[in-house]
Design a protein around this motif. Structure first.
Motif, PDB file in Angstrom:
ATOM      1  N   THR A  96     -10.937  11.712  12.061  1.00 13.02           N
ATOM      2  CA  THR A  96     -10.113  11.628  10.848  1.00 13.02           C
ATOM      3  C   THR A  96     -10.905  12.046   9.610  1.00 13.02           C
ATOM      4  OG1 THR A  96     -10.693   9.274  10.653  1.00 13.02           O
ATOM      5  CG2 THR A  96      -8.613   9.811  11.747  1.00 13.02           C
ATOM      6  N   ARG A  97     -11.839  12.976   9.776  1.00 14.58           N
ATOM      7  CA  ARG A  97     -12.702  13.348   8.650  1.00 14.58           C
ATOM      8  C   ARG A  97     -11.919  13.989   7.511  1.00 14.58           C
ATOM      9  NH1 ARG A  97     -16.471  14.904  12.913  1.00 14.58           N
ATOM     10  NH2 ARG A  97     -18.216  13.451  12.928  1.00 14.58           N
ATOM     11  N   ARG A  98     -11.006  14.917   7.841  1.00  9.94           N
ATOM     12  CA  ARG A  98     -10.243  15.583   6.778  1.00  9.94           C
ATOM     13  C   ARG A  98      -9.389  14.577   6.023  1.00  9.94           C
ATOM     14  NH1 ARG A  98      -8.553  20.496   5.267  1.00  9.94           N
ATOM     15  NH2 ARG A  98      -9.522  21.511   7.054  1.00  9.94           N
ATOM     16  N   TRP A  99      -8.651  13.734   6.761  1.00 10.20           N
ATOM     17  CA  TRP A  99      -7.798  12.747   6.096  1.00 10.20           C
ATOM     18  C   TRP A  99      -8.642  11.785   5.272  1.00 10.20           C
ATOM     19  CZ3 TRP A  99      -7.887   7.400   6.660  1.00 10.20           C
ATOM     20  CH2 TRP A  99      -6.872   6.727   5.970  1.00 10.20           C
ATOM     21  N   THR A 100      -9.782  11.343   5.790  1.00 12.95           N
ATOM     22  CA  THR A 100     -10.652  10.413   5.064  1.00 12.95           C
ATOM     23  C   THR A 100     -11.156  11.042   3.775  1.00 12.95           C
ATOM     24  OG1 THR A 100     -11.372   9.391   7.151  1.00 12.95           O
ATOM     25  CG2 THR A 100     -12.751   9.034   5.212  1.00 12.95           C
ATOM     26  N   ARG A 101     -11.586  12.303   3.858  1.00 16.67           N
ATOM     27  CA  ARG A 101     -12.094  12.985   2.673  1.00 16.67           C
ATOM     28  C   ARG A 101     -10.992  13.160   1.631  1.00 16.67           C
ATOM     29  NH1 ARG A 101     -12.887  17.586   4.622  1.00 16.67           N
ATOM     30  NH2 ARG A 101     -11.254  18.721   3.534  1.00 16.67           N
ATOM     31  N   GLU A 102      -9.821  13.615   2.082  1.00 17.65           N
ATOM     32  CA  GLU A 102      -8.730  13.848   1.137  1.00 17.65           C
ATOM     33  C   GLU A 102      -8.217  12.537   0.541  1.00 17.65           C
ATOM     34  OE1 GLU A 102      -5.866  16.154   3.271  1.00 17.65           O
ATOM     35  OE2 GLU A 102      -7.030  18.008   3.137  1.00 17.65           O
ATOM     36  N   ALA A 103      -8.166  11.477   1.369  1.00 17.00           N
ATOM     37  CA  ALA A 103      -7.712  10.180   0.867  1.00 17.00           C
ATOM     38  C   ALA A 103      -8.704   9.623  -0.152  1.00 17.00           C
ATOM     39  CB  ALA A 103      -7.545   9.199   2.025  1.00 17.00           C
ATOM     40  N   ALA A 104      -9.998   9.788   0.130  1.00 13.38           N
ATOM     41  CA  ALA A 104     -11.021   9.304  -0.800  1.00 13.38           C
ATOM     42  C   ALA A 104     -10.943  10.057  -2.125  1.00 13.38           C
ATOM     43  CB  ALA A 104     -12.408   9.468  -0.175  1.00 13.38           C
ATOM     44  N   ASN A 105     -10.777  11.372  -2.065  1.00 12.38           N
ATOM     45  CA  ASN A 105     -10.679  12.161  -3.296  1.00 12.38           C
ATOM     46  C   ASN A 105      -9.408  11.825  -4.088  1.00 12.38           C
ATOM     47  OD1 ASN A 105     -13.097  13.527  -2.977  1.00 12.38           O
ATOM     48  ND2 ASN A 105     -12.169  15.135  -1.724  1.00 12.38           N
ATOM     49  N   LYS A 106      -8.311  11.580  -3.359  1.00  9.69           N
ATOM     50  CA  LYS A 106      -7.055  11.220  -4.022  1.00  9.69           C
ATOM     51  C   LYS A 106      -7.207   9.897  -4.771  1.00  9.69           C
ATOM     52  CE  LYS A 106      -2.181  10.231  -3.055  1.00  9.69           C
ATOM     53  NZ  LYS A 106      -1.158  10.100  -1.986  1.00  9.69           N
ATOM     54  N   ARG A 107      -7.810   8.906  -4.084  1.00 14.89           N
ATOM     55  CA  ARG A 107      -8.011   7.613  -4.736  1.00 14.89           C
ATOM     56  C   ARG A 107      -8.962   7.740  -5.924  1.00 14.89           C
ATOM     57  NH1 ARG A 107      -6.479   3.572  -0.988  1.00 14.89           N
ATOM     58  NH2 ARG A 107      -4.493   4.345  -0.174  1.00 14.89           N
ATOM     59  N   SER A 108      -9.994   8.565  -5.757  1.00 18.36           N
ATOM     60  CA  SER A 108     -10.959   8.754  -6.839  1.00 18.36           C
ATOM     61  C   SER A 108     -10.292   9.342  -8.085  1.00 18.36           C
ATOM     62  CB  SER A 108     -12.096   9.659  -6.366  1.00 18.36           C
ATOM     63  OG  SER A 108     -13.011   9.914  -7.405  1.00 18.36           O
ATOM     64  N   LEU A 109      -9.427  10.352  -7.860  1.00 23.43           N
ATOM     65  CA  LEU A 109      -8.719  10.946  -8.987  1.00 23.43           C
ATOM     66  C   LEU A 109      -7.768   9.946  -9.642  1.00 23.43           C
ATOM     67  CD1 LEU A 109      -7.910  14.499  -7.572  1.00 23.43           C
ATOM     68  CD2 LEU A 109      -9.485  13.943  -9.439  1.00 23.43           C
TER      69      LEU A 109
ATOM     70  N   MET B   9      -8.171   6.739  -9.770  1.00 28.56           N
ATOM     71  CA  MET B   9      -9.000   5.827 -10.548  1.00 28.56           C
ATOM     72  C   MET B   9      -9.423   6.464 -11.869  1.00 28.56           C
ATOM     73  SD  MET B   9     -11.344   4.330  -7.449  1.00 28.56           S
ATOM     74  CE  MET B   9     -12.494   3.476  -8.528  1.00 28.56           C
ATOM     75  N   GLN B  10      -9.787   7.764 -11.828  1.00 29.09           N
ATOM     76  CA  GLN B  10     -10.203   8.452 -13.051  1.00 29.09           C
ATOM     77  C   GLN B  10      -9.051   8.537 -14.047  1.00 29.09           C
ATOM     78  OE1 GLN B  10     -12.299  12.204 -12.194  1.00 29.09           O
ATOM     79  NE2 GLN B  10     -12.660  11.388 -10.138  1.00 29.09           N
ATOM     80  N   GLU B  11      -7.863   8.893 -13.537  1.00 27.48           N
ATOM     81  CA  GLU B  11      -6.706   9.018 -14.411  1.00 27.48           C
ATOM     82  C   GLU B  11      -6.308   7.673 -15.002  1.00 27.48           C
ATOM     83  OE1 GLU B  11      -3.842  10.825 -11.940  1.00 27.48           O
ATOM     84  OE2 GLU B  11      -4.820  12.796 -11.926  1.00 27.48           O
TER      85      GLU B  11
ATOM     86  N   LEU C 188      -6.293   3.821 -19.746  1.00 28.12           N
ATOM     87  CA  LEU C 188      -6.763   2.575 -20.342  1.00 28.12           C
ATOM     88  C   LEU C 188      -7.592   2.844 -21.590  1.00 28.12           C
ATOM     89  CD1 LEU C 188      -7.760   0.580 -17.130  1.00 28.12           C
ATOM     90  CD2 LEU C 188      -5.842   0.122 -18.653  1.00 28.12           C
ATOM     91  N   VAL C 189      -8.430   3.868 -21.552  1.00 33.72           N
ATOM     92  CA  VAL C 189      -9.249   4.210 -22.725  1.00 33.72           C
ATOM     93  C   VAL C 189      -8.369   4.621 -23.889  1.00 33.72           C
ATOM     94  CG1 VAL C 189     -10.912   5.868 -23.639  1.00 33.72           C
ATOM     95  CG2 VAL C 189     -11.298   4.813 -21.413  1.00 33.72           C
ATOM     96  N   GLU C 190      -7.324   5.448 -23.615  1.00 36.82           N
ATOM     97  CA  GLU C 190      -6.424   5.894 -24.672  1.00 36.82           C
ATOM     98  C   GLU C 190      -5.716   4.704 -25.318  1.00 36.82           C
ATOM     99  OE1 GLU C 190      -3.815   8.679 -22.922  1.00 36.82           O
ATOM    100  OE2 GLU C 190      -5.325  10.248 -22.699  1.00 36.82           O
ATOM    101  N   ARG C 191      -5.255   3.764 -24.495  1.00 30.13           N
ATOM    102  CA  ARG C 191      -4.554   2.592 -25.027  1.00 30.13           C
ATOM    103  C   ARG C 191      -5.507   1.739 -25.860  1.00 30.13           C
ATOM    104  NH1 ARG C 191      -1.000   0.766 -19.707  1.00 30.13           N
ATOM    105  NH2 ARG C 191       0.515   2.479 -19.843  1.00 30.13           N
ATOM    106  N   THR C 192      -6.748   1.622 -25.425  1.00 28.20           N
ATOM    107  CA  THR C 192      -7.732   0.843 -26.175  1.00 28.20           C
ATOM    108  C   THR C 192      -8.002   1.481 -27.525  1.00 28.20           C
ATOM    109  OG1 THR C 192      -8.778   0.128 -24.125  1.00 28.20           O
ATOM    110  CG2 THR C 192     -10.062  -0.116 -26.135  1.00 28.20           C
ATOM    111  N   ASP C 193      -8.093   2.828 -27.529  1.00 26.49           N
ATOM    112  CA  ASP C 193      -8.332   3.554 -28.776  1.00 26.49           C
ATOM    113  C   ASP C 193      -7.171   3.365 -29.755  1.00 26.49           C
ATOM    114  OD1 ASP C 193     -10.726   4.385 -27.883  1.00 26.49           O
ATOM    115  OD2 ASP C 193     -10.040   6.377 -27.217  1.00 26.49           O
TER     116      ASP C 193
END
Length: 456
Positions: free
Chosen positions: A413-426, A428-430, A435-440
């Motif tokens: 499941t390497r492809r799915w794991t990599r894509e799922a990890a990148n999706k979650r990472s993005l 989290m970034q978004e 949250l930063v915009e609302r704080t500002d």
């Protein structure tokens, strides 16, 4: 019992060792390591394979690979003017210097090891004439892993033979104490070297499933009559069914080739497909037998697969040679059971003739792809599943794939794991950016605060 010689691409004319097979009346095949000059199996490896490895229910091809790896130990001993048995049974066992030398010897390709052994014996081993195709080129990681597997097999063999030697020595004697101490130290070091050399593939070299667009391209190209279909008309239905079984059920190529007509039970709306382990199959006439490596199981067949089975079985019945055996997939020329080489050719032709298919597309890649799609569907069906749901899901996956250990799924499941990890990472970034915009927006400067206080 019959004994036959089966050459492979790994054999060459200069190698003093080869693999021969014995076939029992039950249909079971057993490989043996043979010294060419004598033409007889070597006793110690035959005893080890029969008494230690065969009872573990290992596939015959796995036993053959182990013996090919064990060749390095015998070639090394030849180059040093000795035998593995003589060194193992010596009062002081193997020395650290000998272990270091063996380690170095095992880090070269087999043809070079043969040349070194022959040169050391004065047999003119500078030129190695290979028979057939040579071994695949490997990167540094592939070579390192091959060394690890060689050392692991050599460790298992030496461990077994030396234990038998120690058990025959006088209990409590000084000779046995010295032997056991040396045996423990050398085997411990050999085991650690083997483990250190067997490394997982890097992300760049790891095998993965297919991107979505490649899946669509593949499934379109294999349809009979399609303009991009790369196969001759008489094998298009057979090959489509083979590829669809690999794609839809995640089967291994050996499992597909071992299917018999009686393993397919069709019903009006689908059916069941039985995958059965038959390590001792007297009905299989193939010289190089495919094998079912994983657990047997029954898999459901959908309506689309049912229609493909019906179409192919109608063509199979037209071949007189197919009536002489029970195997499902047959050669279109003589009706003989389809060979491993023919399965390899199916995918070789696909890669060559269909543009934009990956260069590493094989039957096993489709097994990885099935696991990716299984994970994707599980996410869509239950995005908020609990840990208990996840455990049930992995048990279902393990059953469908024939695994005893659900942890095996990590490899597939390497492809799915990599894509799922990148999706979650993005995500989290978004989320952090929001949250930063609302704080500002809600932040008040000191000047604004002073002005507000003055107005109050």
């Amino acid at each position: 019992m019959t004994r036959t010689k089966l050459e492979s691409a790994a054999d060459n004319d200069n190698n003093p060792y080869t693999i021969e097979w014995i076939r029992f009346e039950s249909g079971e095949r057993l490989p043996l390591l043979v010294r060419r000059a004598a033409g007889l199996p070597i006793e110690a490896p035959a005893y080890w394979i029969t008494a230690s490895e065969r009872p573990l229910n290992k596939a015959a091809k796995t036993l053959e690979k182990q013996l090919r790896q064990l060749m390095l130990l015998y070639l090394w001993a030849d180059a040093r003017g000795s035998t593995p048995e003589g060194l193992i049974r010596a009062p002081g066992f193997l020395s650290l210097e000998q272990l270091n030398d063996l380690d170095r010897f095992c880090r070269q390709r087999l043809p070079h090891a043969v040349a070194e052994a022959l040169k050391a014996r004065g047999a003119g081993g500078n030129v190695v004439r290979s028979r057939g195709r040579g071994p695949k080129k490997q990167g540094p990681l592939g070579i390192q892993s091959a060394v690890g597997h060689r050392l692991a097999v050599i460790h298992a063999f030496i461990d077994y033979v030396s234990f038998a030697r120690a058990s025959r020595m006088q209990p409590g004697s000084e000779a046995r104490r010295v032997y056991e101490e040396a045996r423990k130290a050398i085997l411990g070091s050999l085991r650690e070297r083997a483990r250190a050399s067997i490394r997982p593939r890097s992300p760049a070299e790891a095998r993965e499933g297919l991107p979505k667009e490649t899946r669509e391209l593949l499934l379109a190209a294999i349809k009979p009559g399609h303009a991009g279909n790369p196969w001759k008309l008489q094998v298009q239905k057979r090959n489509e069914l083979i590829v669809r079984l690999l794609y839809e059920l995640g089967m291994r190529r050996g499992e597909v080739l071992c299917l018999k007509v009686r393993d397919v039970k069709l019903t009006p709306d689908g059916g069941l497909l039985s995958i059965v382990r038959r390590p001792q199959d007297p009905e299989d006439p193939r010289r190089e037998k495919p094998e079912v490596k994983t657990l047997g199981r029954e898999l459901a067949i959908g309506h689309a697969l049912r229609e493909l089975f019906i179409g192919y079985l109608a063509e199979r019945r037209k071949l007189p040679g197919a009536r002489r055996h029970p195997f499902l997939f047959v050669s279109a020329t003589d009706g003989a059971p389809l060979s491993l080489w023919s399965m390899t050719k199916i995918f070789k032709t696909l890669r060559k003739e269909v543009k934009n298919l990956p260069d590493d597309l094989t039957a096993h890649v489709l097994r990885h792809d099935w696991n990716d799609r299984f994970s994707e569907m599980s996410d869509r069906a239950a995005p908020n599943r609990t840990s208990q749901d996840a455990v049930k899901e992995e048990r279902a996956r393990a059953y469908a794939q024939g695994w005893t250990n659900p942890e095996t799924a990590r490899v597939y499941t390497r492809r799915w794991t990599r894509e799922a990890a990148n999706k979650r990472s993005l995500e989290m970034q978004e989320r952090r950016e929001v949250l930063v915009e609302r704080t500002d927006e809600g932040r008040v400067s000191p000047d604004q605060r002073a002005n507000a206080e003055g107005e109050g």
